[in-house]
Design an enzyme around this catalytic site. Structure first.
Site, PDB file in Angstrom:
ATOM      1  N   HIS A 347      12.077  -9.665  -6.828  1.00  8.82           N
ATOM      2  CA  HIS A 347      11.190  -9.035  -5.848  1.00  8.82           C
ATOM      3  C   HIS A 347      11.585  -9.269  -4.405  1.00  8.82           C
ATOM      4  O   HIS A 347      10.872  -8.841  -3.494  1.00  8.82           O
ATOM      5  CB  HIS A 347       9.757  -9.540  -6.018  1.00  8.82           C
ATOM      6  CG  HIS A 347       9.031  -8.905  -7.147  1.00  8.82           C
ATOM      7  ND1 HIS A 347       8.307  -7.749  -7.005  1.00  8.82           N
ATOM      8  CD2 HIS A 347       8.934  -9.251  -8.450  1.00  8.82           C
ATOM      9  CE1 HIS A 347       7.782  -7.422  -8.168  1.00  8.82           C
ATOM     10  NE2 HIS A 347       8.157  -8.306  -9.070  1.00  8.82           N
ATOM     11  N   LYS A 535      -1.522  -5.076   5.415  1.00 10.69           N
ATOM     12  CA  LYS A 535      -0.608  -5.750   4.495  1.00 10.69           C
ATOM     13  C   LYS A 535      -0.603  -7.222   4.874  1.00 10.69           C
ATOM     14  O   LYS A 535      -1.204  -7.591   5.884  1.00 10.69           O
ATOM     15  CB  LYS A 535       0.807  -5.171   4.619  1.00 10.69           C
ATOM     16  CG  LYS A 535       1.300  -5.077   6.080  1.00 10.69           C
ATOM     17  CD  LYS A 535       2.679  -4.467   6.203  1.00 10.69           C
ATOM     18  CE  LYS A 535       2.739  -2.984   5.932  1.00 10.69           C
ATOM     19  NZ  LYS A 535       3.509  -2.612   4.764  1.00 10.69           N
ATOM     20  N   ARG A 536       0.045  -8.080   4.068  1.00 13.82           N
ATOM     21  CA  ARG A 536       0.118  -9.481   4.452  1.00 13.82           C
ATOM     22  C   ARG A 536       0.754  -9.613   5.838  1.00 13.82           C
ATOM     23  O   ARG A 536       1.595  -8.816   6.234  1.00 13.82           O
ATOM     24  CB  ARG A 536       0.928 -10.275   3.420  1.00 13.82           C
ATOM     25  CG  ARG A 536       0.168 -10.560   2.150  1.00 13.82           C
ATOM     26  CD  ARG A 536      -1.117 -11.325   2.391  1.00 13.82           C
ATOM     27  NE  ARG A 536      -0.849 -12.674   2.806  1.00 13.82           N
ATOM     28  CZ  ARG A 536      -0.915 -13.739   2.021  1.00 13.82           C
ATOM     29  NH1 ARG A 536      -1.287 -13.605   0.762  1.00 13.82           N
ATOM     30  NH2 ARG A 536      -0.656 -14.947   2.480  1.00 13.82           N
ATOM     31  N   LYS A 541       7.451  -8.141   8.432  1.00 16.49           N
ATOM     32  CA  LYS A 541       6.692  -6.887   8.399  1.00 16.49           C
ATOM     33  C   LYS A 541       6.406  -6.362   9.811  1.00 16.49           C
ATOM     34  O   LYS A 541       5.979  -5.243   9.996  1.00 16.49           O
ATOM     35  CB  LYS A 541       5.394  -7.067   7.615  1.00 16.49           C
ATOM     36  CG  LYS A 541       5.627  -7.293   6.109  1.00 16.49           C
ATOM     37  CD  LYS A 541       4.311  -7.507   5.378  1.00 16.49           C
ATOM     38  CE  LYS A 541       4.472  -7.795   3.886  1.00 16.49           C
ATOM     39  NZ  LYS A 541       4.637  -6.589   3.056  1.00 16.49           N
ATOM     40  N   THR A 643       4.504  -1.201  -1.568  1.00 20.40           N
ATOM     41  CA  THR A 643       3.735  -0.269  -2.380  1.00 20.40           C
ATOM     42  C   THR A 643       2.598   0.321  -1.545  1.00 20.40           C
ATOM     43  O   THR A 643       2.081   1.383  -1.872  1.00 20.40           O
ATOM     44  CB  THR A 643       3.144  -0.947  -3.636  1.00 20.40           C
ATOM     45  OG1 THR A 643       2.512  -2.177  -3.236  1.00 20.40           O
ATOM     46  CG2 THR A 643       4.234  -1.239  -4.656  1.00 20.40           C
ATOM     47  N   LYS A 647       0.669   4.202  -1.468  1.00 25.14           N
ATOM     48  CA  LYS A 647      -0.778   4.487  -1.493  1.00 25.14           C
ATOM     49  C   LYS A 647      -1.158   5.398  -0.327  1.00 25.14           C
ATOM     50  O   LYS A 647      -1.942   6.341  -0.477  1.00 25.14           O
ATOM     51  CB  LYS A 647      -1.580   3.187  -1.401  1.00 25.14           C
ATOM     52  CG  LYS A 647      -1.305   2.180  -2.496  1.00 25.14           C
ATOM     53  CD  LYS A 647      -1.928   0.818  -2.142  1.00 25.14           C
ATOM     54  CE  LYS A 647      -1.383  -0.288  -3.017  1.00 25.14           C
ATOM     55  NZ  LYS A 647      -1.682  -1.632  -2.463  1.00 25.14           N
TER      56      LYS A 647
END
Ligand SMILES: *Cc1c(COP(=O)(O)O)cnc(C)c1O
Length: 799
Positions: A347, A535-536, A541, A643, A647
């Site tokens: 991952h 998101k986290r 990110k 992901t 969505k």
């Protein structure tokens, strides 16, 4: 019970009286949830038993998906939907004066995961059952899921999560299937008929008790099982130990979800959790297989074990232990069965997240397992030596045990028949860089399985308004065959369809705006662009890039009275790992910017910044359908797949993103012209890492916009923050901006201008939105799971 409205109403009221011991008139919403939950579970039970019966009778190969996380969210709504009884229940309750929505809100999210990895496991369960595949999850029944986040003065505060406080109607405790798991102690070796026998003695044992939850497929009778293990004291307490201490240590194993999946803090409890999951799961898998087939010689023909990331990789030595020590097999036979049973998903390529365990922790905790890992390593290195004679450097880099550490990813690759990445780009990076030596050694093991999400939760359930529009336009087949969404493509330019799409989005934005007002007291402009990053919170990110850009917009609006923007509402949601101080500073920065912007009359009608606390699955289901813009702006090469991006796409948001993870494949699907791409490519980022050449200072000095916002982190612009943002400033300048925030700033600002231009042209915007929905079927987890079933597991649908 759910045949029609009247039957349902009667059954509901009767059930309420028997279960709650009160009259309907006295009942509370929680009672309603409890009763409805029980009715649904009862309804499921018949199909559950039948599915298990069928699996046994047909002797079909079963898949067990082992994962340290399952981020399920709420189950009532999705179970009602999958069973097809939602309309009857909703109508029936309404006539009893009850809103189903209120009842659903009583349910606590099952938050047994950190983010993407755990949510993927939950989506996979939904697809397995819907596709009538015999696939089951195995995980840990953490008493406390991911912490609840409160924001106090802009700072994150963590509270223990308590999803089991009111019980869990979906689970069944199966005490009779408990498995004993052994820790500590020592291994006694003896010889019998020329064979070495190994006995694990003086161990400290823990009882793993399974709690089974039904996994209901959509529009099918298949009900699979998610088995979650709870740690309890064994019947025999260890003699040498204080009873209370033993009880505490035992229960701690399934007490808390480990709070981060990317920063490895190397605690012994974590290793205990991993072995606990694996030993309990394999114990029950093997038990069932023995009952049906007698011995384990053909295990790999009837069982596939999938390890989701490296956390359950001890499944490999544990299966070896069972086959060697309990079944008395030869090493060669045991190895053949093990490697043909186990498959592994990688991952991440973030090297700090690649798990390794110090031998001095591993060996005493799991003495027999360590011996087996040592043997696997020796044989593996011998094989490499034959293959690459004299190439010590290569063997050292590939060894499973090296420099006092056990490398879990190496064990996973050596001991499984399949290694997959989770998006094309990610798999390519694994093959060409991170795992290149392993790819050269066994190229046939490597394959890609681009992630997907269940469109039933993320579109059908989360966005009934859009779902109705889609069904009105192309019929209902897309629900079973998500790739049929493609039939929307011809409608993308149709003004009537565009108008309807815009109306749905408006409705969802109004609903979210009401929620924002209820939670924060802030009124947002429902016609503004809802630009969302949820998101986290993680440096890679790049929430920081988003915030710095908002600061720039604010500066410009303040300084230049001729400058204006299309009204924007920037929405954030993110939890930071409790020990991840840098991430927590970013959360505070978002709040500091929000405080400034939201209270400044000058920019009032153009800019709002909202942070919604406690981001989780149920909140995601409210936010995502209301998004216009989906921020997917990770440093290229760092996000394995993502992901969230999928969505949002399904719900008609347009992606503002880098060419990273699955964004690359989203762009291939919709065309670059239907996204807003910007920034460095993975290739360019990896080149910088390899050859250097990036100097953040230059971007700081040469771009006035950048200098201004970076300086504002430390020059008193945020008076209450003191020097709290100094480490952010340092990360950008002193530490040369590891995630290329400043490098991508200009491109990001320019991409935002493209977003605005597009939004000002509704015909164009809603066409782009429709094209995104049309192409989102590929990113449904049904497609992903169908690929796993054929390429990796070798299983086929039942019935
Ligand atoms: C989908 C999801 C994630 C993963 O989001 P990414 O943007 O892919 O990181 C994390 N948390 C929750 C609650 C989710 O639903």
């Amino acid at each position: 019970m759910f045949a029609d409205k009247e039957t349902f109403k009667r059954a509901f009221v009767t059930k309420l009286e028997t279960l709650c011991g009160k009259q309907f008139e006295e009942s509370t919403t929680r009672d309603h949830y409890y009763v409805l939950g029980h009715m649904v579970r009862e309804h499921i039970s018949r199909h559950w038993i039948a599915t298990n019966e069928r699996n046994r009778a047909q002797r079909r190969k079963q898949v067990y998906y082992l994962s340290i996380e399952f981020l399920l969210g709420r189950l009532l709504g999705s179970n009602l939907l999958n069973l097809g009884v939602r309309p009857v229940v909703e109508e029936g309750l309404r006539e009893l004066g009850i809103r189903l929505e209120d009842v659903e809100e009583c349910e606590a999210d099952a938050g047994l995961g950190n983010g993407g990895l755990g949510r993927l496991a939950a989506c996979f369960l939904d697809s397995l059952a819907t596709l009538n595949l015999p696939g089951h999850g195995q995980g840990i029944r953490y008493k406390h899921g991911l912490f609840d986040q409160k924001i106090v003065d802009g700072y994150q505060v963590e509270l223990p999560e308590q999803w089991l406080r009111h019980g869990n109607v979906w689970e069944v405790r199966k005490e009779e299937l408990a498995v004993e798991v052994r820790f500590w102690g020592r291994v006694e070796v003896s010889e019998q008929n020329g064979r070495l026998l190994f006995r694990h003695v003086d161990s400290e044992n823990v009882m793993a008790v399974p709690y089974d939850m039904p996994v209901v497929g959509y529009g099918t009778d298949t009900v699979n099982t998610l088995r979650l293990w709870s740690a309890e004291p064994a019947k025999t307490f260890p003699l040498h130990k204080d009873v209370m201490q033993y009880k505490r240590e035992t229960e701690a194993i399934s007490e808390f979800l480990y709070p981060d999946d990317t920063h490895d803090e190397g605690k012994i409890l974590r290793l205990k959790q991993q072995y606990f999951l694996v030993a309990a799961s394999l114990g029950s898998i093997v038990q069932a297989h023995r009952r049906q087939h007698g011995d384990l010689r053909r295990l790999h023909e009837y069982v596939a074990i999938h390890v989701n990331d490296t956390h359950p990789v001890l499944a490999i030595p544990e299966l070896m232990r069972i086959l060697l020590d309990e079944e008395g097999m030869s090493w060669e036979e045991a190895w053949h069965i093990t490697t043909h049973t186990v498959a592994y998903t990688n991952h991440t390529t973030l090297s700090e997240a690649l798990e390794k365990w110090p031998i001095h922790l591993f060996r005493p905790l799991l003495p027999r397992i360590y011996m087996i890992v040592e043997e696997i390593n020796e044989r593996f290195c011998r094989e490499l030596w034959e293959r690459y004679p004299g190439d010590w450097g290569r063997i050292e880099q590939m060894a499973i045990i090296a420099h006092g550490m056990v490398k879990m990813a190496h064990l996973a690759i050596a001991g499984s028949h399949s290694v997959n990445g989770v998006a094309k780009l990610h798999t390519d990076i694994l093959k060409q860089r991170e795992m290149r030596l392993f790819y050269e050694w066994a190229p046939h093991k490597f394959n890609n399985k681009t992630n997907g999400v269940t469109h039933r939760r993320w579109l059908l359930k989360a966005n009934p308004e859009l779902s109705a529009l889609i069904t009105d336009t192309i019929g209902p087949r897309w629900i079973h065959e998500p790739e049929m969404l493609m039939e929307l493509a011809p409608h993308a330019s149709d003004p009537a369809f565009q108008g309807a799409l815009a109306a749905v989005k408006r409705q969802r934005k109004a609903k979210l705006a009401a929620r924002i007002y209820e939670k924060t007291g802030i009124l947002v402009d429902e016609s503004s662009i809802f630009d969302v990053q949820v998101k986290r919170l993680h440096a890679y990110k790049r929430q920081l890039l988003n915030v710095l850009h908002i600061m720039h917009l604010y500066n410009r609006l303040k300084e230049d009275s001729h400058f204006s923007i299309y009204p924007h509402t920037f929405i954030f949601g993110a939890k930071a790992s409790p020990g991840y101080y840098y991430a927590k500073r970013i959360i505070k920065l978002i709040h500091a910017v929000a405080e400034k912007v939201n209270n400044d009359k000058r920019v009032h009608d153009q800019l709002k910044v909202i942070f919604l606390e406690n981001y989780r699955v149920s909140l995601a289901e409210e936010i995502i359908p209301a998004a216009d813009v989906s921020e997917q702006i990770s440093t290229a090469s760092k996000e394995a797949s993502g992901t969230g991006n999928m969505k949002f796409m399904m719900n008609g948001a347009l992606t503002l993103g880098t060419l990273d993870g699955a964004n690359v494949e989203i762009a291939e699907a919709v065309g670059n012209e239907n996204m807003f791409l910007f920034g460095l490519t993975a290739e360019e980022v990896l080149n910088y890492y390899e050859h250097g050449g990036y100097r953040a200072h230059e971007y700081y000095h040469h771009d006035k916009r950048i200098k201004q916002v970076v300086d504002q982190l430390v020059n008193g612009f945020f008076p209450d923050a003191g020097d709290y943002f100094e480490p952010i400033y340092d990360s950008l300048l002193t530490q040369n901006d590891e995630y290329f925030v400043l490098r991508d700033f200009a491109a990001y600002a320019e991409a935002h201008e493209r977003v605005e231009d597009a939004y000002r042209d509704p015909a164009r915007w809603w066409r782009m939105s429709a094209v995104n929905i049309a192409h989102s079927g590929y990113f449904a987890s049904d497609r992903t799971i169908a690929e796993y079933a054929v390429d990796i597991w070798g299983i086929s649908p039942s019935m």
